[in-house]
Design a protein around this motif. Sequence first.
Motif, PDB file in Angstrom:
ATOM      1  N   ASN A 140      -0.100 -22.504  16.862  1.00 50.69           N
ATOM      2  CA  ASN A 140      -0.894 -22.001  15.738  1.00 50.69           C
ATOM      3  C   ASN A 140      -2.298 -21.628  16.188  1.00 50.69           C
ATOM      4  O   ASN A 140      -2.852 -20.606  15.776  1.00 50.69           O
ATOM      5  CB  ASN A 140      -0.979 -23.054  14.629  1.00 50.69           C
ATOM      6  N   LEU A 143      -2.033 -18.333  17.950  1.00 52.71           N
ATOM      7  CA  LEU A 143      -1.738 -17.210  17.057  1.00 52.71           C
ATOM      8  C   LEU A 143      -2.958 -16.820  16.224  1.00 52.71           C
ATOM      9  O   LEU A 143      -3.216 -15.630  16.003  1.00 52.71           O
ATOM     10  CB  LEU A 143      -0.560 -17.559  16.142  1.00 52.71           C
ATOM     11  N   PHE A 154      -3.736 -17.309   6.663  1.00 52.28           N
ATOM     12  CA  PHE A 154      -2.996 -18.345   7.374  1.00 52.28           C
ATOM     13  C   PHE A 154      -2.330 -19.316   6.404  1.00 52.28           C
ATOM     14  O   PHE A 154      -1.133 -19.609   6.522  1.00 52.28           O
ATOM     15  CB  PHE A 154      -3.907 -19.115   8.330  1.00 52.28           C
ATOM     16  N   SER A 158       1.483 -20.458   5.803  1.00 49.43           N
ATOM     17  CA  SER A 158       1.970 -21.782   6.195  1.00 49.43           C
ATOM     18  C   SER A 158       2.380 -22.677   5.026  1.00 49.43           C
ATOM     19  O   SER A 158       3.171 -23.606   5.209  1.00 49.43           O
ATOM     20  CB  SER A 158       0.897 -22.506   7.021  1.00 49.43           C
ATOM     21  N   PHE A 307       5.165 -16.452  13.501  1.00 49.98           N
ATOM     22  CA  PHE A 307       4.705 -17.777  13.067  1.00 49.98           C
ATOM     23  C   PHE A 307       5.882 -18.643  12.623  1.00 49.98           C
ATOM     24  O   PHE A 307       6.026 -19.797  13.048  1.00 49.98           O
ATOM     25  CB  PHE A 307       3.701 -17.630  11.925  1.00 49.98           C
ATOM     26  N   ASN A 311       7.428 -21.892  14.846  1.00 51.78           N
ATOM     27  CA  ASN A 311       7.204 -23.197  14.224  1.00 51.78           C
ATOM     28  C   ASN A 311       8.511 -23.843  13.773  1.00 51.78           C
ATOM     29  O   ASN A 311       8.741 -25.031  14.020  1.00 51.78           O
ATOM     30  CB  ASN A 311       6.225 -23.070  13.053  1.00 51.78           C
TER      31      ASN A 311
END
Length: 368
Positions: A140, A143, A154, A158, A307, A311
Amino acid sequence: MVTVVRRTLHDKIFIIALICAGLSLFIGTPQLTAINWATIGTLFALMISVQLLRAMHLLDTLRDWLLVKSHDTRQMCQLFILLAFGGSMILTNDVAILTLIPIFLTLARRQHLAIAYPTTLIIMAANLGSAFTPIGNPQNLFLVTFYHVNLFTFFKLSTPLMLASLTLLVALSWRLPRLPLTVTPTKSTPISRSQIGLAGGLLSFIMLGIFNLVPISLVIIGTIVVGLMINRRVFRDVDYALLLTFICFFIFVSAISHNPAITHWLNQLTQTAPSVYITGLITSQVISNVPAAILLANFTPHLSALFLGVNIGGLGSLVASLANLLALKQLLPFNDEQPLHHFLIVFTALNGLGLFILGLGGWFYLHL
């Protein structure tokens, strides 16, 4: 100094990364300019702040508070899972695992609990919880600095993953055994509120640097100064091997990115958001999600897909996340009591299930 050097040279993950970086030189010619020094510097500052919090015994105090609130073994495990999930958002998944797993294993041994299932959930919680913040895990952090992501963008990205992950973990935790709890909490070291306030302010300052609201050079210098003011010993405990491992990742990625055949292949795999997502999931299973993020970011503008891919891709195989390997180290002393192969079976099954459920959810989310 000698201790730091010895610890760094004996770090197996760093040695493997160094070997991979060396072998990659036969594939392509790396560019030193490809090393993202902003990420390295930010990671260094973050490590200092985390070590300051650890030196203040914050997690020890939280652990004892959770034990007081627990009425049975299931609730104890669930609270550890929640602590790993929430703690990793600020203290990173690595620190959450290195801090909580030994504590939990000691308590579980006293309770004669089977450790494979709850330990796996704690590891999954640390990996998934860390995805919620830009400082929760290295991918993260990379990125955010690579794509210059703002705070709103963001967390908009997330938050759905965080909610889905929490729901999954809570659901899986209800299969934990519910037995009477006999463990009494240990006495923890008193915490200085002024020091915690300073360390918390430091974390906020680092966040401002990550989102380019403050020059990152100022953040690094400020963090070093605060560390020297509060506790100079934290510099001894910084994981320099991880910093060097990151540099090896950048060299490895730069080298293979300059190989025409690999470049052509990756360009074909990263044309669309769904293909980036699937590539991120699969690549993470093989080379881990941090180098996967560094590698694929050079070929795609699809931040959301990457992302989610790297993740969620932290679930699955043992090497999917570096934090998994750190957890495995903590389990080795318990191999005689509860066989390691049993843990690996449970770990693979639960991570595979989580990868399937969240992976499917991520796929549908990208198609909304």
